[in-house]
Scaffold this active site. Structure first.
Site, mmCIF file in Angstrom:
data_model
loop_
_atom_site.group_PDB
_atom_site.id
_atom_site.type_symbol
_atom_site.label_atom_id
_atom_site.label_comp_id
_atom_site.label_asym_id
_atom_site.label_seq_id
_atom_site.Cartn_x
_atom_site.Cartn_y
_atom_site.Cartn_z
ATOM 1 N N ASP A 1 0.854 -1.196 0.000
ATOM 2 C CA ASP A 1 0.000 0.000 0.000
ATOM 3 C C ASP A 1 0.883 1.236 0.000
ATOM 4 O O ASP A 1 1.986 1.230 0.552
ATOM 5 C CB ASP A 1 -0.933 0.020 1.207
ATOM 6 C CG ASP A 1 -2.217 0.790 0.910
ATOM 7 O OD1 ASP A 1 -3.266 0.157 0.711
ATOM 8 O OD2 ASP A 1 -2.147 2.046 0.845
ATOM 9 N N GLY B 1 -26.306 1.942 0.367
ATOM 10 C CA GLY B 1 -25.111 2.791 0.404
ATOM 11 C C GLY B 1 -23.885 1.912 0.278
ATOM 12 O O GLY B 1 -23.925 0.863 -0.373
ATOM 13 N N CYS C 1 -19.729 0.264 -2.786
ATOM 14 C CA CYS C 1 -19.874 -0.366 -4.107
ATOM 15 C C CYS C 1 -21.123 0.040 -4.870
ATOM 16 O O CYS C 1 -21.014 0.604 -5.966
ATOM 17 C CB CYS C 1 -19.820 -1.887 -3.960
ATOM 18 S SG CYS C 1 -18.201 -2.460 -3.431
HETATM 19 N N1 LIG Z 1 -15.154 -2.901 -0.283
HETATM 20 C C1 LIG Z 1 -15.857 -3.898 -0.800
HETATM 21 O O1 LIG Z 1 -16.712 -4.489 -0.154
HETATM 22 C C2 LIG Z 1 -15.587 -4.340 -2.211
HETATM 23 C C3 LIG Z 1 -16.123 -5.559 -2.655
HETATM 24 C C4 LIG Z 1 -15.863 -5.965 -3.966
HETATM 25 C C5 LIG Z 1 -15.104 -5.167 -4.803
HETATM 26 N N2 LIG Z 1 -14.616 -3.974 -4.338
HETATM 27 C C6 LIG Z 1 -13.788 -3.179 -5.250
HETATM 28 O O2 LIG Z 1 -12.427 -3.351 -4.887
HETATM 29 C C7 LIG Z 1 -11.699 -2.132 -5.095
HETATM 30 C C8 LIG Z 1 -11.024 -1.709 -3.809
HETATM 31 O O3 LIG Z 1 -12.027 -1.434 -2.855
HETATM 32 P P1 LIG Z 1 -11.694 -1.297 -1.305
HETATM 33 O O4 LIG Z 1 -12.985 -1.116 -0.601
HETATM 34 O O5 LIG Z 1 -10.771 -2.391 -0.897
HETATM 35 O O6 LIG Z 1 -10.875 0.095 -1.328
HETATM 36 P P2 LIG Z 1 -10.020 0.734 -0.155
HETATM 37 O O7 LIG Z 1 -10.131 2.183 -0.340
HETATM 38 O O8 LIG Z 1 -10.399 0.140 1.158
HETATM 39 O O9 LIG Z 1 -8.511 0.261 -0.477
HETATM 40 C C9 LIG Z 1 -7.777 0.692 -1.549
HETATM 41 C C10 LIG Z 1 -6.319 0.806 -1.112
HETATM 42 O O10 LIG Z 1 -5.515 1.047 -2.244
HETATM 43 C C11 LIG Z 1 -4.430 1.841 -1.841
HETATM 44 N N3 LIG Z 1 -3.762 2.434 -3.001
HETATM 45 C C12 LIG Z 1 -4.235 3.376 -3.864
HETATM 46 N N4 LIG Z 1 -3.310 3.658 -4.798
HETATM 47 C C13 LIG Z 1 -2.223 2.881 -4.529
HETATM 48 C C14 LIG Z 1 -0.949 2.735 -5.121
HETATM 49 N N5 LIG Z 1 -0.585 3.453 -6.177
HETATM 50 N N6 LIG Z 1 -0.086 1.849 -4.590
HETATM 51 C C15 LIG Z 1 -0.432 1.123 -3.501
HETATM 52 N N7 LIG Z 1 -1.620 1.232 -2.881
HETATM 53 C C16 LIG Z 1 -2.519 2.086 -3.390
HETATM 54 C C17 LIG Z 1 -5.054 2.858 -0.907
HETATM 55 O O11 LIG Z 1 -4.122 3.484 -0.062
HETATM 56 C C18 LIG Z 1 -6.052 1.952 -0.139
HETATM 57 O O12 LIG Z 1 -5.472 1.447 1.050
HETATM 58 C C19 LIG Z 1 -12.709 -1.129 -5.647
HETATM 59 O O13 LIG Z 1 -12.666 -1.145 -7.035
HETATM 60 C C20 LIG Z 1 -14.036 -1.679 -5.169
HETATM 61 O O14 LIG Z 1 -15.107 -1.319 -5.984
HETATM 62 C C21 LIG Z 1 -14.826 -3.560 -3.064
#
Ligand SMILES: NC(=O)c1ccc[n+]([C@@H]2O[C@H](COP(=O)([O-])OP(=O)(O)OC[C@H]3O[C@@H](n4cnc5c(N)ncnc54)[C@H](O)[C@@H]3O)[C@@H](O)[C@H]2O)c1
Length: 432
Positions: A30, A260, A263
């Protein structure tokens, strides 16, 4: 196998930990150094049941590592999962893919042997094609394959969902990466998960279509609940009556506040934007978005009616503010619309959430956090049950607050109206 998860958020951390628990060597990367340092100390930056134990176990036995050095981590891995955020663009409704492309550019500088680059993030159709173009600028095509492997886990149930998924979707345009991915997921396939292989574009769309459909189901029953309120029908009867039809199914058919979370709101917006880009009017999803945006207004109007339009100086308690139970995620929670709106009208708001204080309300006048349910109820005129936490499911309101009888607006239909009314409380719920 040697895996690298880029983005250690809800998806990257959970799937990384679970892959390590299946015996793979996983490095979670990260750019947020604080997050990485916390994790190295065994502290979990998000609330997700069961996650802490799994992180500590796999970190101790060195199957799981944490790093902020993307380039080295990619070089040392065979399979790279991109798990960064894909929020809505600041202007418009399409997905902001800057984090994805930024990561793809960094990966392109670190390909030292054949690697599979996978989007686990939710990305619009053709994003894989764009990633392929970025990687091709610095690398020959036989050095990498770009695969789509959308994630379907739900916050609050993430570990169970990852370990026992209904299906694993792999979108790849080559046989080699499909074979490797099937092998990676074989422990889950042997436990009964369906493995679906499709084109990369189809996999990208499967994720958006699934989320849009679930959002539609919620919105549909919310509108039916509005009709139930006008016609004296109990919406729970409708949910049961409809849900038992196997073609419909009972899940996501419970009326409540606006959907909400991180997603559904952004993904419904993004898919309609993709539709527009490809000159296809996704009118059903567009009206779902509109209806959901209006949902909080409808519930707020009801709050005003319940308080006989005298909101000023009324003490209102919110039980739960996250968008759903078992998560600390506040992204697009309907409480972010309702609390500021009521505070602006002069209500004095207290809230309790099992995941604690929320920075989101920090700057809003007359909104305060209480660290127990009892304190949050003290002196209240109206209690709004906003989130369906187990903590709120068997409260003895009479015992908790002696004397004063507040009104209860149960937005999750947790309680039986007759029982609560029998205890002398004025009680309102959704669609009944
Ligand atoms: N949260 C959910 O329940 C869920 C479920 C299915 C799919 N998704 C999808 O998964 C993806 C991620 O969602 P999330 O909720 O885990 O997001 P999140 O915001 O919790 O995590 C994303 C992470 O990526 C890191 N990041 C960003 N740019 C970076 C880089 N250049 N190098 C390293 N780290 C970097 C951020 O610091 C953050 O910690 C999204 O596309 C979301 O739609 C989420």
């Amino acid at each position: 196998m040697k895996l690298c998860m880029i983005g250690t958020g809800y998806v990257g951390l959970v799937s990384g930990v679970c892959f390590s628990d299946l015996g793979n060597d996983v490095i979670c990367v990260d750019k947020d150094i604080n997050k990485i340092n916390l994790l190295k100390k065994g502290k979990i930056p998000i609330y997700e049941p069961g996650l802490s134990e799994l992180v500590i176990k796999n970190y101790k036995n060195k199957k799981l590592k944490f790093s902020s050095d993307l380039k080295t981590s990619v070089k040392n891995s065979d399979i790279i999962f991109i798990c960064v955020g894909t929020p809505t663009k600041k202007s418009g409704s399409s997905a902001d893919l800057s984090q994805i492309y930024n990561v793809a550019k960094k990966i392109s500088l670190s390909i030292n042997k054949f690697k599979i680059i996978i989007t686990k993030s939710t990305v619009p159709v053709t994003t894989g094609d764009q990633i392929e173009k970025i990687l091709s600028k610095k690398n020959s095509k036989n050095k990498f394959a770009v695969v789509s492997n959308p994630e379907f886990l739900r916050e609050g149930e993430a570990i169970r969902d990852f370990t026992y998924p209904d299906r694993i979707v792999i979108g790849s345009n080559d046989k080699k990466s499909n074979r490797i991915m099937k092998n990676l997921y074989s422990p889950l396939i042997s436990k009964g998960a369906q493995y679906i292989h499709s084109s990369r574009r189809a996999a990208e769309l499967i994720k958006y279509a699934s989320n849009a459909f679930l959002a539609t189901k919620i919105t549909f029953i919310n509108e039916i609940a509005n009709l139930c309120e006008k016609t004296g029908i109990n919406v729970e009867d409708i949910s049961i009556g409809m849900g038992l039809d196997k073609r419909i199914g009972s899940r996501f058919l419970r009326a409540g506040p606006a959907y909400g979370g991180s997603c559904f709101p952004k993904d419904t917006r993004a898919i309609t934007s993709t539709g527009d880009e490809f000159k296809t009017n996704l009118s059903v999803i567009k009206s779902v978005i509109k209806s959901n945006q209006n949902r909080s207004n409808i519930l707020l109007k009801r709050v005003h009616e319940i308080l006989k339009n005298k909101v000023k100086n009324k003490k209102i308690t919110f039980l739960g503010v996250t968008f759903k139970a078992n998560t600390d995620d506040m992204r697009d929670s309907s409480s972010l619309i309702m609390i500021p709106s009521l505070a602006k009208k002069g209500a004095l708001i207290k809230y309790f959430d099992p995941t604690g204080y929320k920075k989101d309300f920090e700057k809003i006048k007359n909104v305060s956090y209480e660290n127990t349910i009892k304190k949050s109820l003290d002196g209240s005129d109206l209690v709004i049950i906003h989130t369906e936490w187990n903590d709120f499911k068997s409260l003895n309101f009479k015992k908790l607050v002696k004397g004063k009888k507040f009104i209860i607006y149960d937005m999750r239909n947790i309680y039986s109206p007759t029982k609560i009314k029998g205890q002398g409380f004025k009680y309102f719920s959704i669609g009944r």
